[in-house]
Motif scaffolding. Sequence first.
Motif, PDB file in Angstrom:
ATOM      1  N   THR A 106       0.918  -1.374   0.131  1.00 57.19           N
ATOM      2  CA  THR A 106       0.006   0.069   0.049  1.00 57.19           C
ATOM      3  C   THR A 106       1.147   1.256  -0.072  1.00 57.19           C
ATOM      4  O   THR A 106       0.605   2.183  -0.766  1.00 57.19           O
ATOM      5  CB  THR A 106      -0.811   0.185   1.132  1.00 57.19           C
ATOM      6  N   ASN A 107       1.765   1.254   0.913  1.00 57.35           N
ATOM      7  CA  ASN A 107       2.836   2.423   0.948  1.00 57.35           C
ATOM      8  C   ASN A 107       3.490   2.674  -0.242  1.00 57.35           C
ATOM      9  O   ASN A 107       3.731   3.783  -0.914  1.00 57.35           O
ATOM     10  CB  ASN A 107       3.772   2.145   2.157  1.00 57.35           C
ATOM     11  N   PHE A 108       4.074   1.338  -1.277  1.00 47.91           N
ATOM     12  CA  PHE A 108       4.545   1.600  -2.278  1.00 47.91           C
ATOM     13  C   PHE A 108       3.709   2.285  -3.216  1.00 47.91           C
ATOM     14  O   PHE A 108       4.158   3.184  -3.946  1.00 47.91           O
ATOM     15  CB  PHE A 108       4.948   0.184  -2.799  1.00 47.91           C
ATOM     16  N   GLU A 126      -6.889  -6.676  -4.655  1.00 44.04           N
ATOM     17  CA  GLU A 126      -7.544  -6.196  -3.354  1.00 44.04           C
ATOM     18  C   GLU A 126      -6.948  -4.867  -3.000  1.00 44.04           C
ATOM     19  O   GLU A 126      -7.775  -3.827  -2.620  1.00 44.04           O
ATOM     20  CB  GLU A 126      -7.895  -6.837  -2.108  1.00 44.04           C
ATOM     21  N   ILE A 127      -5.606  -4.936  -2.764  1.00 43.94           N
ATOM     22  CA  ILE A 127      -4.905  -4.111  -1.999  1.00 43.94           C
ATOM     23  C   ILE A 127      -4.695  -2.783  -3.272  1.00 43.94           C
ATOM     24  O   ILE A 127      -4.861  -1.617  -2.833  1.00 43.94           O
ATOM     25  CB  ILE A 127      -3.550  -4.439  -1.674  1.00 43.94           C
ATOM     26  N   ILE A 128      -4.465  -3.242  -4.363  1.00 43.34           N
ATOM     27  CA  ILE A 128      -4.600  -2.170  -5.385  1.00 43.34           C
ATOM     28  C   ILE A 128      -5.816  -1.218  -5.281  1.00 43.34           C
ATOM     29  O   ILE A 128      -6.084   0.099  -5.641  1.00 43.34           O
ATOM     30  CB  ILE A 128      -4.111  -2.728  -6.723  1.00 43.34           C
ATOM     31  N   LYS A 129      -6.879  -2.147  -5.473  1.00 39.77           N
ATOM     32  CA  LYS A 129      -8.458  -1.322  -5.437  1.00 39.77           C
ATOM     33  C   LYS A 129      -8.429  -0.492  -4.181  1.00 39.77           C
ATOM     34  O   LYS A 129      -9.135   0.532  -4.380  1.00 39.77           O
ATOM     35  CB  LYS A 129      -9.564  -2.506  -5.633  1.00 39.77           C
ATOM     36  N   GLU A 143      -6.360   0.803  -2.117  1.00 35.05           N
ATOM     37  CA  GLU A 143      -5.455   2.039  -2.282  1.00 35.05           C
ATOM     38  C   GLU A 143      -5.839   3.125  -3.150  1.00 35.05           C
ATOM     39  O   GLU A 143      -5.819   4.406  -2.685  1.00 35.05           O
ATOM     40  CB  GLU A 143      -4.147   1.584  -2.359  1.00 35.05           C
ATOM     41  N   GLY A 144      -6.527   2.646  -4.306  1.00 34.74           N
ATOM     42  CA  GLY A 144      -7.374   3.724  -5.088  1.00 34.74           C
ATOM     43  C   GLY A 144      -6.426   4.470  -6.090  1.00 34.74           C
ATOM     44  O   GLY A 144      -7.105   5.359  -7.110  1.00 34.74           O
ATOM     45  N   SER A 145      -5.083   4.438  -5.983  1.00 33.66           N
ATOM     46  CA  SER A 145      -4.381   5.214  -6.808  1.00 33.66           C
ATOM     47  C   SER A 145      -3.931   4.874  -8.326  1.00 33.66           C
ATOM     48  O   SER A 145      -3.881   5.735  -9.201  1.00 33.66           O
ATOM     49  CB  SER A 145      -2.975   5.584  -6.255  1.00 33.66           C
ATOM     50  N   PHE A 146      -4.249   3.351  -8.543  1.00 34.16           N
ATOM     51  CA  PHE A 146      -4.072   2.899  -9.836  1.00 34.16           C
ATOM     52  C   PHE A 146      -5.397   1.866 -10.318  1.00 34.16           C
ATOM     53  O   PHE A 146      -6.212   1.331  -9.474  1.00 34.16           O
ATOM     54  CB  PHE A 146      -2.888   2.019  -9.550  1.00 34.16           C
ATOM     55  N   SER A 147      -5.579   1.856 -11.349  1.00 30.30           N
ATOM     56  CA  SER A 147      -6.419   0.735 -12.077  1.00 30.30           C
ATOM     57  C   SER A 147      -5.388  -0.307 -12.714  1.00 30.30           C
ATOM     58  O   SER A 147      -4.264   0.141 -13.300  1.00 30.30           O
ATOM     59  CB  SER A 147      -7.428   1.545 -13.160  1.00 30.30           C
ATOM     60  N   ILE A 148      -5.860  -1.564 -12.610  1.00 27.28           N
ATOM     61  CA  ILE A 148      -5.044  -2.883 -13.264  1.00 27.28           C
ATOM     62  C   ILE A 148      -5.511  -2.682 -14.764  1.00 27.28           C
ATOM     63  O   ILE A 148      -6.540  -3.070 -15.083  1.00 27.28           O
ATOM     64  CB  ILE A 148      -5.484  -3.910 -12.545  1.00 27.28           C
ATOM     65  N   ARG A 149      -4.502  -2.637 -15.609  1.00 28.25           N
ATOM     66  CA  ARG A 149      -4.916  -2.701 -17.003  1.00 28.25           C
ATOM     67  C   ARG A 149      -4.673  -4.142 -17.551  1.00 28.25           C
ATOM     68  O   ARG A 149      -5.327  -4.634 -18.407  1.00 28.25           O
ATOM     69  CB  ARG A 149      -3.878  -1.892 -17.828  1.00 28.25           C
TER      70      ARG A 149
END
Length: 356
Positions: free
Chosen positions: A199-201, A273-276, A278-284
């Motif tokens: 998440t921090n990354f 789940e972590i990417i979603k 955290e919210g800064s990125f979308s998975i392409r």
Amino acid sequence: MASKQMTQMLHMNQGQGETSYARNSSIQTAEQKRMKPLIEAVIAELCSSTSTLVPGKMVIVDMGCSTGPNALTLVSIAVKAVQDHCFQVQQPPPEVCLLLNDLPNNDFNTVVKSLVMLRQSNEHVVVTGITPGSFYERLYTSGSLHLVCSSNSLHWLSKAPEDLFKNHIPAYDMDKDARRQRHRIVLEAYAKQFRKDFTNFLKLRAKELVSKGRMVVSLVGRRSDVTATKFSYLSRTISQILSVMVSEGVIDKETFDSFYVPVYEPSSKEVREIIKEEGSFSIREMQVHDPTTDMNNALSTPSKFVNLLRALCEPILVQHFGDVMYEFVSTAERHWSMEGNLLGPYAMLAISLAKA
């Protein structure tokens, strides 16, 4: 072991010798090759976006570059992709800045020389540089990066799980019953630390990337349909070898109980789940590779198996246990002869991300 010390010493074996990371990274090479199409697709998109590249400049970073022949692979793929795309669409290529990052104790000597040669051989690469530091900290100015790459690095944690070393809970208890009872506690502690670190990354890279900036990363993980019923393969293998050394009186149990390999293999579901959240990125795109063939080829003999373990973990082993590598090698060779190759991960995860 203090968590700060673990961060400082967490680097691959240096130099060019038989047990160096430079000579024992064929598995990592295979994964970097699989990342090539993802990087090429991202470069094509970035070069086609005039708003992203105004005024015709591109900054590309490899975080956790390590050393040896793999250190320049990802940025070289990106540079070649820039040239090919711009040639195909008949547009002038942007000025390119290439930056490599790893922890301060990384062996940067040969990396620097190779980086200079890459710049000299490509007129569009105008700046190259090294950024020592943890990618779990801020490294670059806000809105300055266009593409961040990272290969085979993000499964390494910033430190051992706090809940374990604060409460003096061994990562691998020598007593089978105790190990079984504490199993879930240990797994949850590692999962919690990975969630915090990853998440921090993501937060940090979101600050450093330009609007619509991109990331392509890979890490050791597991398929979502594989339950985390065992420790990280690397942690378990190292711990099994060390536990034999304890039983033989080479190292003492108290020192062994305070040793944690800072590695976690997340499932693809956890990563999503972590990417979603955290919210800064979308998975392409997210790819899940089975590395069994690569692992079997790379670890087909006792010496190859031991050299890989040493390339990955010798610095933290020596820091914690002292000069025990002779005994570790002989014990590891016996382990391979009895158990075979148990180091293979469940899967390799490769992910293409776009800044939201």
